[in-house]
Design an enzyme around this catalytic site. Structure first.
Site, PDB file in Angstrom:
ATOM      1  N   HIS A 281       0.843  -1.200   0.000  1.00 38.41           N
ATOM      2  CA  HIS A 281       0.000   0.000   0.000  1.00 38.41           C
ATOM      3  C   HIS A 281       0.880   1.252   0.000  1.00 38.41           C
ATOM      4  CE1 HIS A 281      -3.549   2.372   1.708  1.00 38.41           C
ATOM      5  NE2 HIS A 281      -2.531   3.152   2.028  1.00 38.41           N
ATOM      6  N   GLU A 282       1.881   1.283   0.878  1.00 36.75           N
ATOM      7  CA  GLU A 282       2.749   2.462   0.975  1.00 36.75           C
ATOM      8  C   GLU A 282       3.655   2.594  -0.249  1.00 36.75           C
ATOM      9  OE1 GLU A 282       2.114   4.673   3.135  1.00 36.75           O
ATOM     10  OE2 GLU A 282       0.676   3.387   4.196  1.00 36.75           O
TER      11      GLU A 282
ATOM     12  N   HIS B  29       1.690   4.270  -2.837  1.00 35.99           N
ATOM     13  CA  HIS B  29       1.709   5.723  -2.647  1.00 35.99           C
ATOM     14  C   HIS B  29       2.968   6.322  -3.274  1.00 35.99           C
ATOM     15  CE1 HIS B  29      -1.811   6.560  -0.313  1.00 35.99           C
ATOM     16  NE2 HIS B  29      -1.459   5.859   0.742  1.00 35.99           N
TER      17      HIS B  29
ATOM     18  N   GLU C 202      -6.194   6.732  -0.935  1.00 39.70           N
ATOM     19  CA  GLU C 202      -6.103   5.550  -0.074  1.00 39.70           C
ATOM     20  C   GLU C 202      -6.739   4.333  -0.752  1.00 39.70           C
ATOM     21  OE1 GLU C 202      -4.663   5.038   3.219  1.00 39.70           O
ATOM     22  OE2 GLU C 202      -3.615   6.666   2.230  1.00 39.70           O
TER      23      GLU C 202
END
Length: 363
Positions: free
Chosen positions: A151-152, A155, A202
């Site tokens: 997930h990060e 980003h 997100e």
């Protein structure tokens, strides 16, 4: 015939860009994947438009002199634990794994920060850095944590760290000038807009986490734990997703307004909503095409049409409104379709009556 994953394993690792480890479990890799492949339409259209602006990079380089990025880096370096082969080695392996799968050559530095609240973030203007809290590390198992690291990294690949850093800076600034009459009105307007974008980002990053972990159940478990703690034996995925349906469809227009007010101060969507959105995407044709190797490539990003991205975003929103069970969204859909009297519908929805066709008031 071997794919890129197999060749990486047979060669003993993927060395480019500092990747020295490959995952022990067989996972698909996505060479050259563009972040457009997994970005939520609202997130993607905003980013494409910003990237196309003339002088955009120059403006942000100038702004970087005003933002305390160096201070943030020194803070984490001095008061957190940097992930490496010598410290939190299992997280370091996950990080390199995630960068390998999404083909992100520069592995961002990652820190573990002492904080009982489970959280993670990707910040930085020039170079992204990833921070995870001890609360999150202690809460999640290996596969759940792998989805968070992915997930990060998502980003980072999307360039979200720039906007996240600005959001942090402006939020702190708004608190400092709150005592000045009207001093923080303009700042809070920008913060509110950035939060709305970040909530959509997100959803994009959740998709990136699924592409890295390639385990929907683990992604679901992680979101459930963030919502309800480390009590999986007391929780059920189907019941958790049912909450999202109830949240979306429940109540009347007053509840719809309260939902909006509840979400405005948040940087993240509600956890049940994230879980439902991720499951819907995992079952979509778009996700399957990516897993089959058909996805937008990074070297095609410069040819991306801003107008096409906005059309996709508008189409996505229109589809959400059409299929939403939220009372406000259903009313918007009815009005857009020219159904009935607006004043009567609003009066009926808010008072519990039946609008212009309902019972007449007593004189």
């Amino acid at each position: 015939m071997t794919d890129d994953n197999d060749r990486g394993r047979q060669d003993g690792g993927y060395e480019s860009g500092g990747h020295e480890h490959v995952p022990s479990r067989q996972r698909r890799r996505f060479p050259g994947i563009s972040s457009r492949a997994y970005e939520h339409p609202a997130d993607r259209s905003a980013l494409v438009a910003l990237r196309k602006l003339t002088g955009f990079d120059t403006v942000f380089k100038a702004l970087s002199a005003l933002l305390p990025e160096r201070s943030l880096r020194l803070l984490f370096l001095s008061d957190s634990v940097r992930v490496s082969d010598a410290q939190f080695a299992h997280l370091n392996t996950m990080l390199r794994d995630a960068c390998y799968i999404l083909d992100l050559e520069e592995v961002p530095p990652m820190y573990v920060n002492q904080d009982p609240n489970p959280n993670a973030m990707c910040i930085g203007l020039d170079e992204p850095i990833i921070v995870v809290t001890t609360g999150l590390v202690e809460l999640l198992d290996e596969e759940e944590m792998r989805a968070v690291v992915g997930h990060e990294v998502g980003h980072a690949l999307s360039g979200h760290s720039v906007y996240r850093t600005i959001l942090l800076f402006l939020t702190n600034l708004a608190l400092k000038v709150a005592w000045i009459p009207l001093g923080n009105v303009a700042i809070m307007a920008i913060v509110t807009a950035l939060r709305e974008w970040f909530r959509k980002s997100e959803l994009s990053a959740d998709r990136a986490g699924l592409l890295v972990g390639q385990d929907l159940k683990a992604s679901m478990r992680g979101l459930m734990k963030i919502a309800g703690g480390n009590h999986l034996h007391e929780m059920n995925v189907d019941a958790f997703l049912e909450q999202a349906k109830e949240y979306e469809a429940g109540g009347d227009l007053r509840d719809s307004v309260l939902k909006i007010l509840n979400v405005l101060p948040r940087t993240h969507p509600f956890t049940t909503v994230r879980a439902a959105e991720l499951k819907k995407w995992a079952e979509s044709r778009d996700y399957q095409r990516i897993m089959d190797g058909h996805y937008p490539r990074r070297d095609e990003d410069r040819d991306t049409s801003v107008s096409d991205s906005f059309r996709q975003s508008a189409s996505s929103y229109a589809d959400d409104v059409r299929h939403s069970k939220d009372p406000l969204m259903k009313l918007v859909n009815d009005i857009a379709g020219g159904a009935g009297d607006l004043g009567g519908k609003l009066r009926g929805k808010f008072t519990g009556g039946q609008g212009p066709q309902g019972p007449t008031e007593e004189k």
